[in-house]
Design a protein around this motif. Structure first.
Motif, PDB file in Angstrom:
ATOM      1  N   ASP A  65      32.743  43.336  31.646  1.00  0.00           N
ATOM      2  CA  ASP A  65      34.063  42.829  31.355  1.00  0.00           C
ATOM      3  C   ASP A  65      34.675  42.550  32.793  1.00  0.00           C
ATOM      4  OD1 ASP A  65      35.669  41.380  29.855  1.00  0.00           O
ATOM      5  OD2 ASP A  65      37.208  43.094  30.157  1.00  0.00           O
ATOM      6  N   THR A  66      34.569  43.577  33.766  1.00  0.00           N
ATOM      7  CA  THR A  66      35.331  43.527  34.993  1.00  0.00           C
ATOM      8  C   THR A  66      34.401  44.213  35.867  1.00  0.00           C
ATOM      9  OG1 THR A  66      37.582  43.279  34.131  1.00  0.00           O
ATOM     10  CG2 THR A  66      37.211  44.076  36.383  1.00  0.00           C
ATOM     11  N   ILE A  67      34.028  43.554  37.126  1.00  0.00           N
ATOM     12  CA  ILE A  67      33.208  44.325  38.101  1.00  0.00           C
ATOM     13  C   ILE A  67      34.100  44.726  39.029  1.00  0.00           C
ATOM     14  CG2 ILE A  67      31.442  43.681  39.888  1.00  0.00           C
ATOM     15  CD1 ILE A  67      30.547  43.138  37.118  1.00  0.00           C
ATOM     16  N   THR A  68      33.744  46.296  39.231  1.00  0.00           N
ATOM     17  CA  THR A  68      34.700  46.903  40.025  1.00  0.00           C
ATOM     18  C   THR A  68      33.622  47.621  41.337  1.00  0.00           C
ATOM     19  OG1 THR A  68      36.463  47.323  38.520  1.00  0.00           O
ATOM     20  CG2 THR A  68      36.546  48.792  40.535  1.00  0.00           C
ATOM     21  N   VAL A  69      34.106  47.294  42.482  1.00  0.00           N
ATOM     22  CA  VAL A  69      33.136  47.827  43.505  1.00  0.00           C
ATOM     23  C   VAL A  69      34.001  48.415  44.671  1.00  0.00           C
ATOM     24  CG1 VAL A  69      31.298  47.335  45.133  1.00  0.00           C
ATOM     25  CG2 VAL A  69      31.249  46.305  43.231  1.00  0.00           C
ATOM     26  N   HIS A  70      34.313  49.499  44.876  1.00  0.00           N
ATOM     27  CA  HIS A  70      35.024  50.009  46.066  1.00  0.00           C
ATOM     28  C   HIS A  70      33.906  50.877  46.827  1.00  0.00           C
ATOM     29  CE1 HIS A  70      39.199  49.731  44.155  1.00  0.00           C
ATOM     30  NE2 HIS A  70      38.410  48.517  43.697  1.00  0.00           N
ATOM     31  N   SER A  71      33.604  50.352  47.944  1.00  0.00           N
ATOM     32  CA  SER A  71      32.501  50.984  48.750  1.00  0.00           C
ATOM     33  C   SER A  71      32.681  51.118  50.255  1.00  0.00           C
ATOM     34  CB  SER A  71      31.190  50.656  48.298  1.00  0.00           C
ATOM     35  OG  SER A  71      30.196  51.114  49.021  1.00  0.00           O
ATOM     36  N   ARG A  85      31.504  35.931  29.897  1.00  0.00           N
ATOM     37  CA  ARG A  85      32.848  35.423  30.220  1.00  0.00           C
ATOM     38  C   ARG A  85      33.426  36.558  31.129  1.00  0.00           C
ATOM     39  NH1 ARG A  85      31.778  30.934  29.148  1.00  0.00           N
ATOM     40  NH2 ARG A  85      32.367  29.757  27.191  1.00  0.00           N
ATOM     41  N   LEU A  86      33.081  36.617  32.541  1.00  0.00           N
ATOM     42  CA  LEU A  86      33.577  37.571  33.523  1.00  0.00           C
ATOM     43  C   LEU A  86      35.273  37.435  33.256  1.00  0.00           C
ATOM     44  CD1 LEU A  86      32.717  40.041  35.326  1.00  0.00           C
ATOM     45  CD2 LEU A  86      32.578  37.965  37.102  1.00  0.00           C
ATOM     46  N   ARG A  87      36.008  38.566  33.285  1.00  0.00           N
ATOM     47  CA  ARG A  87      37.310  38.460  33.325  1.00  0.00           C
ATOM     48  C   ARG A  87      37.826  38.782  34.760  1.00  0.00           C
ATOM     49  NH1 ARG A  87      40.454  41.287  28.490  1.00  0.00           N
ATOM     50  NH2 ARG A  87      41.984  39.901  29.810  1.00  0.00           N
ATOM     51  N   GLY A  88      37.130  39.773  35.419  1.00  0.00           N
ATOM     52  CA  GLY A  88      37.617  40.142  36.761  1.00  0.00           C
ATOM     53  C   GLY A  88      36.759  40.667  37.654  1.00  0.00           C
ATOM     54  N   VAL A  89      37.065  40.421  38.974  1.00  0.00           N
ATOM     55  CA  VAL A  89      36.192  41.234  40.105  1.00  0.00           C
ATOM     56  C   VAL A  89      37.340  41.882  41.095  1.00  0.00           C
ATOM     57  CG1 VAL A  89      34.877  40.441  41.986  1.00  0.00           C
ATOM     58  CG2 VAL A  89      34.467  39.377  39.849  1.00  0.00           C
ATOM     59  N   ASP A  90      36.918  43.139  41.208  1.00  0.00           N
ATOM     60  CA  ASP A  90      37.596  43.846  42.241  1.00  0.00           C
ATOM     61  C   ASP A  90      37.037  44.606  43.222  1.00  0.00           C
ATOM     62  OD1 ASP A  90      39.707  45.647  43.352  1.00  0.00           O
ATOM     63  OD2 ASP A  90      39.789  46.855  41.770  1.00  0.00           O
ATOM     64  N   ILE A  91      36.855  44.038  44.504  1.00  0.00           N
ATOM     65  CA  ILE A  91      36.084  44.567  45.404  1.00  0.00           C
ATOM     66  C   ILE A  91      36.970  45.034  46.678  1.00  0.00           C
ATOM     67  CG2 ILE A  91      34.242  43.896  47.138  1.00  0.00           C
ATOM     68  CD1 ILE A  91      33.318  41.670  44.781  1.00  0.00           C
ATOM     69  N   VAL A  92      36.650  46.266  47.034  1.00  0.00           N
ATOM     70  CA  VAL A  92      37.070  46.591  48.439  1.00  0.00           C
ATOM     71  C   VAL A  92      35.875  47.301  49.102  1.00  0.00           C
ATOM     72  CG1 VAL A  92      38.654  48.605  49.323  1.00  0.00           C
ATOM     73  CG2 VAL A  92      39.215  47.383  47.168  1.00  0.00           C
ATOM     74  N   ALA A  93      35.444  46.702  50.092  1.00  0.00           N
ATOM     75  CA  ALA A  93      34.197  46.793  50.791  1.00  0.00           C
ATOM     76  C   ALA A  93      34.346  46.226  52.205  1.00  0.00           C
ATOM     77  CB  ALA A  93      32.908  46.164  50.154  1.00  0.00           C
ATOM     78  N   PRO A  94      34.731  47.237  53.102  1.00  0.00           N
ATOM     79  CA  PRO A  94      35.003  47.006  54.379  1.00  0.00           C
ATOM     80  C   PRO A  94      33.830  46.525  55.328  1.00  0.00           C
ATOM     81  CG  PRO A  94      35.429  49.538  54.169  1.00  0.00           C
ATOM     82  CD  PRO A  94      35.188  48.619  52.729  1.00  0.00           C
ATOM     83  N   LEU A  95      32.632  46.867  54.842  1.00  0.00           N
ATOM     84  CA  LEU A  95      31.457  46.356  55.581  1.00  0.00           C
ATOM     85  C   LEU A  95      30.599  45.246  54.945  1.00  0.00           C
ATOM     86  CD1 LEU A  95      29.932  49.859  56.769  1.00  0.00           C
ATOM     87  CD2 LEU A  95      31.583  48.263  57.992  1.00  0.00           C
ATOM     88  N   LEU A  96      31.315  44.796  53.819  1.00  0.00           N
ATOM     89  CA  LEU A  96      30.592  43.863  52.962  1.00  0.00           C
ATOM     90  C   LEU A  96      30.470  42.551  54.095  1.00  0.00           C
ATOM     91  CD1 LEU A  96      29.470  42.908  50.159  1.00  0.00           C
ATOM     92  CD2 LEU A  96      31.575  41.922  49.695  1.00  0.00           C
ATOM     93  N   SER A 110      40.346  36.932  37.013  1.00  0.00           N
ATOM     94  CA  SER A 110      41.276  37.142  38.348  1.00  0.00           C
ATOM     95  C   SER A 110      40.302  37.912  39.260  1.00  0.00           C
ATOM     96  CB  SER A 110      42.373  38.116  37.836  1.00  0.00           C
ATOM     97  OG  SER A 110      42.067  39.337  37.572  1.00  0.00           O
ATOM     98  N   MET A 111      40.681  37.878  40.713  1.00  0.00           N
ATOM     99  CA  MET A 111      39.746  38.429  41.392  1.00  0.00           C
ATOM    100  C   MET A 111      40.452  38.941  42.562  1.00  0.00           C
ATOM    101  SD  MET A 111      36.454  36.625  43.399  1.00  0.00           S
ATOM    102  CE  MET A 111      35.894  37.127  44.960  1.00  0.00           C
TER     103      MET A 111
END
Length: 147
Positions: A65-71, A85-96, A110-111
């Motif tokens: 439902d929500t993609i969370t990537v903290h890396s 129906r993707l509801r959210g994306v939460d990404i914290v990736a300083p080297l992305l 929401s993103m």
């Protein structure tokens, strides 16, 4: 989900399999590339066990439902999802450096993207606005730090 201590790359293509990392252990100490197609899992729990992960692909993982990537190590991220129906994306990736998002999204999508090194961004989100013509789809892009 089994642990493969010497695996540098894993590609799983399964039909709606729910993967759960074991409570203890289950580390992937040298894994650099991880690709999932058609499955369900807790991305955060798995990513935290991959200290060298550089490339992550989530392809048609409809149950997420929500993609969370903290890396702190991920440099490439691909998220695709036809017919969901993707509801959210939460990404914290300083080297992305490379981020691709191609998916159908829900009306309350929401993103959050904190990735200051992104060089290559591809974003194709579709919303069925004919379902409710009074709903608007908006996007706000900006940089932190007063820029």
């Amino acid at each position: 989900m089994p642990s493969f201590a010497r695996a540098r790359s894993i590609r799983l293509n399964v039909n709606q399999l729910h993967l759960t990392p074991p409570a203890r252990g289950g580390e992937f100490p040298v894994l650099e590339r991880l690709s999932f197609t058609n499955c369900r899992f807790d991305a955060g729990a798995l990513i935290s066990r991959c200290p060298r992960l550089r490339v992550l692909e989530l392809i048609c993982c409809r149950a997420l439902d929500t993609i969370t990537v903290h890396s702190a190590t991920v440099e490439e991220l691909l998220v695709t999802g036809e017919g969901r129906r993707l509801r959210g994306v939460d990404i914290v990736a300083p080297l992305l450096k490379k981020f691709t998002l191609h998916s159908d999204v829900s009306v309350d999508f929401s993103m959050s993207l904190l990735a200051p090194m992104v060089e290559n961004l591809s974003w194709n989100c579709r919303f069925a606005c004919w379902l409710d013509p009074h709903k608007a789809v908006g996007m706000r892009l900006g940089r932190g730090g007063g820029a």
